[in-house]
Design an enzyme around this catalytic site. Structure first.
Site, PDB file in Angstrom:
ATOM      1  N   GLU A  15       0.816  -1.223   0.000  1.00 25.10           N
ATOM      2  CA  GLU A  15       0.000   0.000   0.000  1.00 25.10           C
ATOM      3  C   GLU A  15       0.848   1.271   0.000  1.00 25.10           C
ATOM      4  O   GLU A  15       2.063   1.235   0.241  1.00 25.10           O
ATOM      5  CB  GLU A  15      -0.978   0.015   1.177  1.00 25.10           C
ATOM      6  CG  GLU A  15      -0.331   0.282   2.513  1.00 25.10           C
ATOM      7  CD  GLU A  15      -1.322   0.814   3.554  1.00 25.10           C
ATOM      8  OE1 GLU A  15      -1.717   0.023   4.400  1.00 25.10           O
ATOM      9  OE2 GLU A  15      -1.660   2.009   3.530  1.00 25.10           O
ATOM     10  N   LYS A  32      -5.574  10.763   0.696  1.00 26.76           N
ATOM     11  CA  LYS A  32      -5.726   9.442   1.321  1.00 26.76           C
ATOM     12  C   LYS A  32      -6.984   8.810   0.725  1.00 26.76           C
ATOM     13  O   LYS A  32      -8.083   9.344   0.852  1.00 26.76           O
ATOM     14  CB  LYS A  32      -5.856   9.615   2.833  1.00 26.76           C
ATOM     15  CG  LYS A  32      -6.092   8.324   3.584  1.00 26.76           C
ATOM     16  CD  LYS A  32      -6.300   8.584   5.060  1.00 26.76           C
ATOM     17  CE  LYS A  32      -6.975   7.418   5.721  1.00 26.76           C
ATOM     18  NZ  LYS A  32      -7.454   7.756   7.078  1.00 26.76           N
ATOM     19  N   VAL A  81      -5.662   0.504   3.126  1.00 26.11           N
ATOM     20  CA  VAL A  81      -5.818  -0.953   3.011  1.00 26.11           C
ATOM     21  C   VAL A  81      -7.012  -1.270   2.108  1.00 26.11           C
ATOM     22  O   VAL A  81      -6.903  -2.081   1.176  1.00 26.11           O
ATOM     23  CB  VAL A  81      -5.979  -1.598   4.407  1.00 26.11           C
ATOM     24  CG1 VAL A  81      -6.442  -3.043   4.291  1.00 26.11           C
ATOM     25  CG2 VAL A  81      -4.665  -1.504   5.178  1.00 26.11           C
ATOM     26  N   ASP A  90     -17.495   5.658  13.827  1.00 24.08           N
ATOM     27  CA  ASP A  90     -16.247   5.722  13.074  1.00 24.08           C
ATOM     28  C   ASP A  90     -15.657   4.313  12.977  1.00 24.08           C
ATOM     29  O   ASP A  90     -15.002   3.824  13.896  1.00 24.08           O
ATOM     30  CB  ASP A  90     -15.259   6.685  13.740  1.00 24.08           C
ATOM     31  CG  ASP A  90     -14.025   6.928  12.868  1.00 24.08           C
ATOM     32  OD1 ASP A  90     -13.888   6.252  11.825  1.00 24.08           O
ATOM     33  OD2 ASP A  90     -13.207   7.795  13.231  1.00 24.08           O
ATOM     34  N   SER A 106     -13.522   1.984  10.208  1.00 25.02           N
ATOM     35  CA  SER A 106     -12.744   2.072   8.967  1.00 25.02           C
ATOM     36  C   SER A 106     -13.398   1.281   7.841  1.00 25.02           C
ATOM     37  O   SER A 106     -13.887   0.161   8.047  1.00 25.02           O
ATOM     38  CB  SER A 106     -11.329   1.541   9.196  1.00 25.02           C
ATOM     39  OG  SER A 106     -10.639   1.472   7.964  1.00 25.02           O
ATOM     40  N   ALA A 107     -13.369   1.867   6.648  1.00 19.58           N
ATOM     41  CA  ALA A 107     -13.863   1.164   5.457  1.00 19.58           C
ATOM     42  C   ALA A 107     -13.019  -0.080   5.160  1.00 19.58           C
ATOM     43  O   ALA A 107     -13.439  -0.941   4.376  1.00 19.58           O
ATOM     44  CB  ALA A 107     -13.861   2.104   4.248  1.00 19.58           C
ATOM     45  N   ASP A 108     -11.850  -0.192   5.788  1.00 19.42           N
ATOM     46  CA  ASP A 108     -11.034  -1.412   5.628  1.00 19.42           C
ATOM     47  C   ASP A 108     -11.845  -2.656   6.010  1.00 19.42           C
ATOM     48  O   ASP A 108     -11.700  -3.712   5.395  1.00 19.42           O
ATOM     49  CB  ASP A 108      -9.793  -1.371   6.545  1.00 19.42           C
ATOM     50  CG  ASP A 108      -8.764  -0.335   6.120  1.00 19.42           C
ATOM     51  OD1 ASP A 108      -8.937   0.287   5.055  1.00 19.42           O
ATOM     52  OD2 ASP A 108      -7.791  -0.151   6.877  1.00 19.42           O
ATOM     53  N   LYS A 139      -3.621  -1.229  15.841  1.00 21.37           N
ATOM     54  CA  LYS A 139      -3.107  -0.463  16.979  1.00 21.37           C
ATOM     55  C   LYS A 139      -4.190  -0.265  18.016  1.00 21.37           C
ATOM     56  O   LYS A 139      -5.372  -0.183  17.680  1.00 21.37           O
ATOM     57  CB  LYS A 139      -2.689   0.925  16.501  1.00 21.37           C
ATOM     58  CG  LYS A 139      -1.505   0.921  15.603  1.00 21.37           C
ATOM     59  CD  LYS A 139      -0.961   2.340  15.510  1.00 21.37           C
ATOM     60  CE  LYS A 139       0.318   2.355  14.729  1.00 21.37           C
ATOM     61  NZ  LYS A 139       0.078   2.434  13.294  1.00 21.37           N
TER      62      LYS A 139
HETATM   63  N1  PSU Z   1      -3.007   1.912  10.765  1.00 20.78           N
HETATM   64  C1  PSU Z   1      -1.658   1.906  10.864  1.00 20.78           C
HETATM   65  N2  PSU Z   1      -0.924   2.464   9.880  1.00 20.78           N
HETATM   66  C2  PSU Z   1      -1.501   3.036   8.778  1.00 20.78           C
HETATM   67  C3  PSU Z   1      -2.918   3.018   8.682  1.00 20.78           C
HETATM   68  C4  PSU Z   1      -3.618   2.446   9.703  1.00 20.78           C
HETATM   69  O1  PSU Z   1      -1.138   1.395  11.828  1.00 20.78           O
HETATM   70  O2  PSU Z   1      -0.787   3.549   7.898  1.00 20.78           O
HETATM   71  C5  PSU Z   1      -3.569   3.574   7.455  1.00 20.78           C
HETATM   72  C6  PSU Z   1      -3.863   2.418   6.480  1.00 20.78           C
HETATM   73  O3  PSU Z   1      -3.735   2.905   5.164  1.00 20.78           O
HETATM   74  C7  PSU Z   1      -5.315   2.100   6.783  1.00 20.78           C
HETATM   75  C8  PSU Z   1      -5.868   3.478   7.060  1.00 20.78           C
HETATM   76  O4  PSU Z   1      -5.974   1.450   5.743  1.00 20.78           O
HETATM   77  O5  PSU Z   1      -4.835   4.131   7.801  1.00 20.78           O
HETATM   78  C9  PSU Z   1      -7.166   3.455   7.823  1.00 20.78           C
HETATM   79  O6  PSU Z   1      -7.692   4.742   7.859  1.00 20.78           O
HETATM   80  P1  PSU Z   1      -9.199   4.961   8.324  1.00 20.78           P
HETATM   81  O7  PSU Z   1      -9.212   4.639   9.789  1.00 20.78           O
HETATM   82  O8  PSU Z   1      -9.466   6.425   8.055  1.00 20.78           O
HETATM   83  O9  PSU Z   1     -10.046   4.046   7.501  1.00 20.78           O
HETATM   84 MN    MN Z   2     -12.808   6.741   9.976  1.00 20.37          MN
END
Ligand code: PSU
Ligand code: MN
Length: 305
Positions: free
Chosen positions: A25, A87, A107, A139, A141-143, A160
C-alpha cells in the site's frame, strides 16, 4: 492497460504466469511515515518481498491513473508529496481518478486495486478498525467492509490500540472475515505482540496459510482475510510506554476536534512524536516482517498451483 489503470510489465507477467506477487500500500508511505524514511522503507519492503521469492507491486494513483507496481521514481514522488496526496479509500477512488489527482491507497483502496489486477496477497503494517468510542461516533474504517467483500489476504501486525481492538474483532466476526494469528493465539496490537484478545484461529507456516487461502478461493465464498503477524520481539515496544503515548495522542485528537479520515493519520503522527521516533523503528521492523511472510506465502501458493 487503459487511461485509468496500468499494471507494471513485471507485475503483469508474474500475474499472468501465476507467479508469486505481493501488493503493497501507499498510504503508509504518504501519511504513515515522514520523508525520507517513508521512501527508504518502501524500497526496503520491496527488496524484502523480492528476497523472499515474490514480485512486489506497490499501488497508488498518480495523476488520476491507478498504477499497480510503482517504479522507484514513482515511490520517491509519492513519498515526497506525502500529505498532499489524497488518502484514498473506496469512497475516494473514483473522485481522485476523475479529478486526475494523486492518491495514496489505504488498506481498502489497495485491496480494490490489487483485486482488479488479480493479486491475491497484500502486505502492510496495520489495518484500520472500529475507533475507540466507535459505538457512538460510528467511526469504523472502510477497511473492515472491504475485508468482507474483496478477496485479498491482508498480512498485517494486527491493529493499533488507538482503535477498539475488541469491537474490531467483533465487527470482523459479524462480516465473516477470518482473522488468523500467525504462530499465536493472541491478537497482536501492532507495536506489541500482546493484547487482551484472542484470535479465532491460528496457523503456523506459510504453507498452511497458502492452503487456507486456496481452499477459501475454491469454495467461492468471496471476501478477504486477515493474517495477523506479531511484531518480532526485537522491534516490539514496552506496553506501558506505548499505551501512555496512545492515551496522550487520543487526548490531543479530542482537544483539537479532529474528525473523519484525518483521525488515523493524526494519531499515527502524534504517537510517533510522543515516543520520540521509537514507534517508527517498530513500525519499519514489523512491516518488513509482514512483507517476508506475505512473500513466503505467495511463493508457497505458486508451488501449489
Ligand atoms: N493503521 C496503521 N498504519 C496506517 C494506517 C492504519 O497502523 O498507515 C492507514 C492504512 O492505510 C489504513 C488506514 O488502511 O490508515 C485506515 O484509515 P481509516 O481509519 O481512516 O479508515
Ligand atoms: Mn474513519
Amino acid at each position: 492497460m487503459s487511461e485509468l489503470f496500468e499494471v507494471s510489465e513485471e507485475a503483469a507477467e508474474a500475474i499472468r504466469e501465476k507467479k508469486a506477487v505481493v501488493a503493497l500500500e501507499s498510504t503508509i508511505i504518504s501519511h504513515g511515515m515522514p520523508y525520507p524514511q517513508n521512501v527508504e522503507t518502501a524500497l526496503r519492503v520491496e527488496a524484502q518481498v523480492r528476497s523472499h521469492g515474490a514480485v512486489p507491486a506497490t499501488i497508488a494513483v498518480i495523476k488520476g491513473r491507478i498504477k499497480v507496481g510503482l517504479s522507484a521514481d514513482e515511490i520517491e514522488y509519492i513519498g515526497k508529496e506525502g500529505g498532499r496526496t489524497v488518502k484514498c479509500s473506496r469512497r475516494d477512488l473514483p473522485f481522485v481518478a476523475a479529478k486526475r489527482l494523486n492518491g495514496a491507497l489505504t488498506v481498502a483502496g489497495t485491496m480494490i486495486c490489487a483485486d482488479m489486477a488479480g493479486i491475491r496477497i497484500f502486505a502492510t503494517g496495520g489495518i484500520g478498525g472500529v475507533h475507540r468510542g466507535g459505538e457512538l461516533s460510528m467511526d469504523v474504517s472502510a477497511d473492515l467492509e472491504e475485508l468482507a467483500r474483496t478477496e485479498v489476504a491482508v498480512f498485517c501486525a494486527g491493529c493499533k490500540s488507538i482503535l477498539d481492538i475488541g469491537r474490531t474483532l467483533e465487527y470482523l466476526e459479524t462480516k465473516g472475515v477470518a482473522v488468523i494469528g500467525y504462530g499465536t493465539d493472541v491478537m497482536p496490537a501492532f507495536y506489541t505482540s500482546n493484547s487482551p484478545f484472542k484470535v479465532p484461529m491460528r496457523l503456523d507456516s506459510p504453507d498452511e496459510i497458502a492452503r487456507f487461502i486456496s481452499v477459501k478461493r475454491e469454495l467461492g465464498m468471496g471476501g478477504g482475510c486477515v493474517i495477523a503477524n506479531p511484531v518480532p520481539y526485537e522491534f516490539s515496544m514496552d506496553e506501558d510506554i506505548i499505551n501512555a503515548a496512545i492515551d496522550e495522542a487520543l487526548e490531543h485528537c479530542r482537544a483539537k476536534g479532529i474528525t473523519g479520515k484525518e483521525i488515523t493519520p493524526f494519531l499515527l503522527a502524534e504517537v510517533k512524536d510522543i515516543t520520540g521516533g521509537d514507534s517508527l523503528e517498530a513500525n519499519i521492523g514489523l512491516v518488513l516482517n509482514n512483507a517476508a511472510l506475505a512473500a513466503d506465502t505467495a511463493a508457497a501458493m505458486e508451488r501449489m498451483a
